[in-house]
Design a protein around this motif. Structure first.
Motif, PDB file in Angstrom:
ATOM      1  N   PHE A   5     -20.645  -7.061 -37.322  1.00  0.00           N
ATOM      2  CA  PHE A   5     -21.757  -6.231 -37.313  1.00  0.00           C
ATOM      3  C   PHE A   5     -21.883  -5.555 -35.933  1.00  0.00           C
ATOM      4  O   PHE A   5     -22.014  -4.291 -35.830  1.00  0.00           O
ATOM      5  CB  PHE A   5     -22.971  -7.098 -37.548  1.00  0.00           C
ATOM      6  CG  PHE A   5     -24.353  -6.311 -37.675  1.00  0.00           C
ATOM      7  CD1 PHE A   5     -24.895  -5.441 -38.654  1.00  0.00           C
ATOM      8  CD2 PHE A   5     -25.291  -6.421 -36.596  1.00  0.00           C
ATOM      9  CE1 PHE A   5     -26.127  -4.853 -38.580  1.00  0.00           C
ATOM     10  CE2 PHE A   5     -26.437  -5.631 -36.603  1.00  0.00           C
ATOM     11  CZ  PHE A   5     -26.673  -4.764 -37.451  1.00  0.00           C
ATOM     12  N   SER A   6     -21.534  -6.308 -34.961  1.00  0.00           N
ATOM     13  CA  SER A   6     -21.745  -5.453 -33.723  1.00  0.00           C
ATOM     14  C   SER A   6     -20.513  -4.327 -33.494  1.00  0.00           C
ATOM     15  O   SER A   6     -20.861  -3.191 -33.029  1.00  0.00           O
ATOM     16  CB  SER A   6     -21.471  -6.688 -32.453  1.00  0.00           C
ATOM     17  OG  SER A   6     -22.552  -7.849 -32.794  1.00  0.00           O
ATOM     18  N   ALA A   7     -19.344  -4.810 -34.121  1.00  0.00           N
ATOM     19  CA  ALA A   7     -18.146  -3.921 -34.060  1.00  0.00           C
ATOM     20  C   ALA A   7     -18.396  -2.456 -34.852  1.00  0.00           C
ATOM     21  O   ALA A   7     -18.239  -1.356 -34.181  1.00  0.00           O
ATOM     22  CB  ALA A   7     -17.080  -4.410 -34.369  1.00  0.00           C
ATOM     23  N   TYR A   8     -18.810  -2.784 -36.062  1.00  0.00           N
ATOM     24  CA  TYR A   8     -19.395  -1.547 -36.822  1.00  0.00           C
ATOM     25  C   TYR A   8     -20.252  -0.623 -35.887  1.00  0.00           C
ATOM     26  O   TYR A   8     -20.147   0.456 -35.927  1.00  0.00           O
ATOM     27  CB  TYR A   8     -19.873  -1.992 -38.134  1.00  0.00           C
ATOM     28  CG  TYR A   8     -18.935  -2.254 -38.980  1.00  0.00           C
ATOM     29  CD1 TYR A   8     -17.943  -1.453 -39.213  1.00  0.00           C
ATOM     30  CD2 TYR A   8     -19.149  -3.524 -39.834  1.00  0.00           C
ATOM     31  CE1 TYR A   8     -16.752  -1.867 -40.181  1.00  0.00           C
ATOM     32  CE2 TYR A   8     -18.063  -3.890 -40.677  1.00  0.00           C
ATOM     33  CZ  TYR A   8     -16.881  -3.119 -40.977  1.00  0.00           C
ATOM     34  OH  TYR A   8     -16.110  -3.371 -41.883  1.00  0.00           O
ATOM     35  N   TRP A   9     -21.261  -1.260 -35.133  1.00  0.00           N
ATOM     36  CA  TRP A   9     -22.162  -0.497 -34.452  1.00  0.00           C
ATOM     37  C   TRP A   9     -21.577   0.317 -33.325  1.00  0.00           C
ATOM     38  O   TRP A   9     -21.864   1.610 -33.061  1.00  0.00           O
ATOM     39  CB  TRP A   9     -23.243  -1.117 -33.647  1.00  0.00           C
ATOM     40  CG  TRP A   9     -24.451  -1.338 -34.832  1.00  0.00           C
ATOM     41  CD1 TRP A   9     -24.860  -2.373 -35.471  1.00  0.00           C
ATOM     42  CD2 TRP A   9     -25.648  -0.306 -34.802  1.00  0.00           C
ATOM     43  NE1 TRP A   9     -26.220  -2.193 -36.218  1.00  0.00           N
ATOM     44  CE2 TRP A   9     -26.450  -1.090 -35.764  1.00  0.00           C
ATOM     45  CE3 TRP A   9     -25.990   0.774 -34.082  1.00  0.00           C
ATOM     46  CZ2 TRP A   9     -27.736  -0.123 -35.898  1.00  0.00           C
ATOM     47  CZ3 TRP A   9     -26.887   1.249 -34.405  1.00  0.00           C
ATOM     48  CH2 TRP A   9     -27.997   0.994 -35.297  1.00  0.00           C
ATOM     49  N   VAL A  10     -20.676  -0.310 -32.730  1.00  0.00           N
ATOM     50  CA  VAL A  10     -19.844   0.494 -31.796  1.00  0.00           C
ATOM     51  C   VAL A  10     -19.110   1.673 -32.341  1.00  0.00           C
ATOM     52  O   VAL A  10     -19.215   2.580 -31.691  1.00  0.00           O
ATOM     53  CB  VAL A  10     -19.070  -0.419 -30.851  1.00  0.00           C
ATOM     54  CG1 VAL A  10     -18.080   0.412 -29.809  1.00  0.00           C
ATOM     55  CG2 VAL A  10     -19.721  -1.699 -30.212  1.00  0.00           C
ATOM     56  N   ALA A  11     -18.507   1.461 -33.190  1.00  0.00           N
ATOM     57  CA  ALA A  11     -17.689   2.373 -34.113  1.00  0.00           C
ATOM     58  C   ALA A  11     -18.733   3.496 -34.414  1.00  0.00           C
ATOM     59  O   ALA A  11     -18.232   4.946 -34.236  1.00  0.00           O
ATOM     60  CB  ALA A  11     -17.039   1.871 -35.281  1.00  0.00           C
ATOM     61  N   ALA A  12     -19.675   3.104 -34.756  1.00  0.00           N
ATOM     62  CA  ALA A  12     -20.872   4.272 -35.107  1.00  0.00           C
ATOM     63  C   ALA A  12     -21.217   5.115 -34.018  1.00  0.00           C
ATOM     64  O   ALA A  12     -21.346   6.269 -34.166  1.00  0.00           O
ATOM     65  CB  ALA A  12     -21.810   3.721 -35.789  1.00  0.00           C
ATOM     66  N   LEU A  13     -21.334   4.452 -32.795  1.00  0.00           N
ATOM     67  CA  LEU A  13     -21.734   5.240 -31.625  1.00  0.00           C
ATOM     68  C   LEU A  13     -20.388   6.138 -31.133  1.00  0.00           C
ATOM     69  O   LEU A  13     -20.704   7.173 -30.875  1.00  0.00           O
ATOM     70  CB  LEU A  13     -21.909   4.362 -30.437  1.00  0.00           C
ATOM     71  CG  LEU A  13     -23.490   3.436 -30.394  1.00  0.00           C
ATOM     72  CD1 LEU A  13     -23.063   2.467 -29.362  1.00  0.00           C
ATOM     73  CD2 LEU A  13     -24.186   4.484 -30.215  1.00  0.00           C
TER      74      LEU A  13
END
Length: 405
Positions: free
Chosen positions: A171-179
């Motif tokens: 979940f955390s990594a997907y957020w960084v990817a989205a940024l």
């Protein structure tokens, strides 16, 4: 570009570098959890952190040289895309091997920080060059503050959504990817090309021959060596500070995290505000000399600290010193280099910092376990004082374009 346009472009570059460091910082609290779940040893977990810097060391000159040929904009945009994909790979990793692949990819695309430095060189006049470089340092510091806190917070949020194994870290990594992807879209729309004259000779030079060439250039090579020593000292301290604070002051990870956040805040303040005030008055020479002096004193003060108050003084000194010295070094190297070779020069300089971040943690850990718990800080202080000695030796050759007469 106009002054207003330059400011908007600097804002985009600042956010781009900030995202690189946020992504790296987000991984810090996540990586030990994932690697342990996948059966990693402590050494393997350390290597997962080191491989990122190793890739930056190897590929910073590559991206810098390529940006001298093709332009800054396409390289920065392409690497933002790659950075986002690397965090998707991290989120989907379900084995130790795939974690290594994800971190290798993140380091490969993150090596384009050299291109961001070259972009700033392109759009800032000489008298503002070092102040422009301070933006990168401020983005580093801010990312260092925000990243670990954001990673921990997102993981807790993800766990509250689903207790499925690895969902919280993914979940955390997907957020960084989205940024990263959001910044990519922003850059596509607003980021303009900064390079006016492309290098014809860049493609003819081999990576290590380019590095060797610049390390042998008068003053430039010496400043790159100082940058390496400062990075080596800083990363050695970072790798052992948690162990030291736990053994000597019984701090846990939460308290140490606040300590690292304090370091980041001071660096942000120094590079985002203080450098921009001091450079017009003193110029690069005096700011660099002061910075390395404070940095060295701060590192050695850690070794003799017997109270939290004394540790706070040490952290303040080394943070101020690091915040003052790094942009002065980067700005001076840029000013001493031909305008057509800014990309490759910044690439070599960032490679020196990456080399320090590769070797420093292992060196500090070895001294901590084999010699004494204070040994890494004495050694780091000695490295910083060595850098100061080099600066004093070449002092009259360091430019002072930041100084306003």
């Amino acid at each position: 570009m106009t002054s207003t346009s330059n400011k908007s472009q600097l804002a985009i570059i600042f956010f781009t570098v900030f995202l690189y460091l946020v992504g790296f910082g987000v991984v810090i609290p996540i990586l030990p959890i994932l690697s342990r779940n996948f059966g990693a040893t402590a050494l393997q977990t350390g290597l997962l952190l080191s491989v990122y810097s190793l890739m930056q060391f190897l590929f910073s000159p590559f991206w810098g040289r390529l940006s001298d040929r093709l332009g800054r904009r396409p390289i920065l945009l392409f690497c933002l895309l790659g950075e986002g994909l690397s965090y998707i790979a991290f989120a989907m990793a379900r084995s130790l091997e795939w974690l290594f692949v994800a971190r290798i990819l993140a380091g490969f695309f993150g090596a384009s920080l050299s291109t961001a430095s070259a972009y700033i060189s392109d759009i800032t006049p000489k008298h503002e060059r070092s102040k422009g470089m301070a933006l990168i340092g401020a983005a580093f510091g801010l990312g260092f503050v925000v990243g670990p806190a954001l990673g921990g917070g997102l993981a807790v949020w993800g766990h509250s959504i689903s207790a499925e194994p690895h969902f919280d870290t993914s979940f955390s990594a997907y957020w960084v990817a989205a940024l990263c992807f959001a910044n990519l879209l922003f850059g596509i729309k607003f980021l303009k090309e900064s390079l006016t004259a492309k290098s014809e000779s860049a493609e003819k030079k081999k990576r290590f021959s380019v590095m060797w060439h610049y390390l042998n250039v008068k003053t430039v090579g010496a400043l790159m060596a100082v940058f390496l020593l400062a990075s080596f000292a800083m990363s050695s301290m970072e790798a052992t500070l948690i162990l030291y604070m736990g053994e000597k002051f019984q701090w846990d990870i939460k308290q140490v995290s606040f300590g690292f956040a304090y370091i980041g805040v001071i660096i942000v303040f120094t590079q985002g505000f203080l450098v921009r005030r001091l450079l017009p008055k003193w110029g690069e020479r005096k700011v660099l000399r002061l910075g390395l002096t404070l940095f060295a004193l701060g590192l050695t003060t850690i070794a003799i600290s017997n109270s939290i108050g004394m540790m706070a003084v040490a952290m303040t000194l080394l943070s101020l010193g690091n915040g003052l010295s790094n942009p002065s070094i980067l700005g001076s190297v840029s000013l001493l280099t031909d305008s057509k070779e800014q990309g490759v020069t910044m690439g070599v300089t960032q490679s020196m910092a990456s080399l320090g971040r590769i070797i420093g943690p292992a060196f500090g850990g070895f001294l901590y376990g084999a010699v004494a718990i204070t040994a890494p800080f004495w050694a780091s202080g000695a490295l910083a004082f060595t850098g100061l000695a080099i600066v004093l030796y070449i002092y009259r050759f360091i430019p002072e374009h930041g100084r306003v007469a």
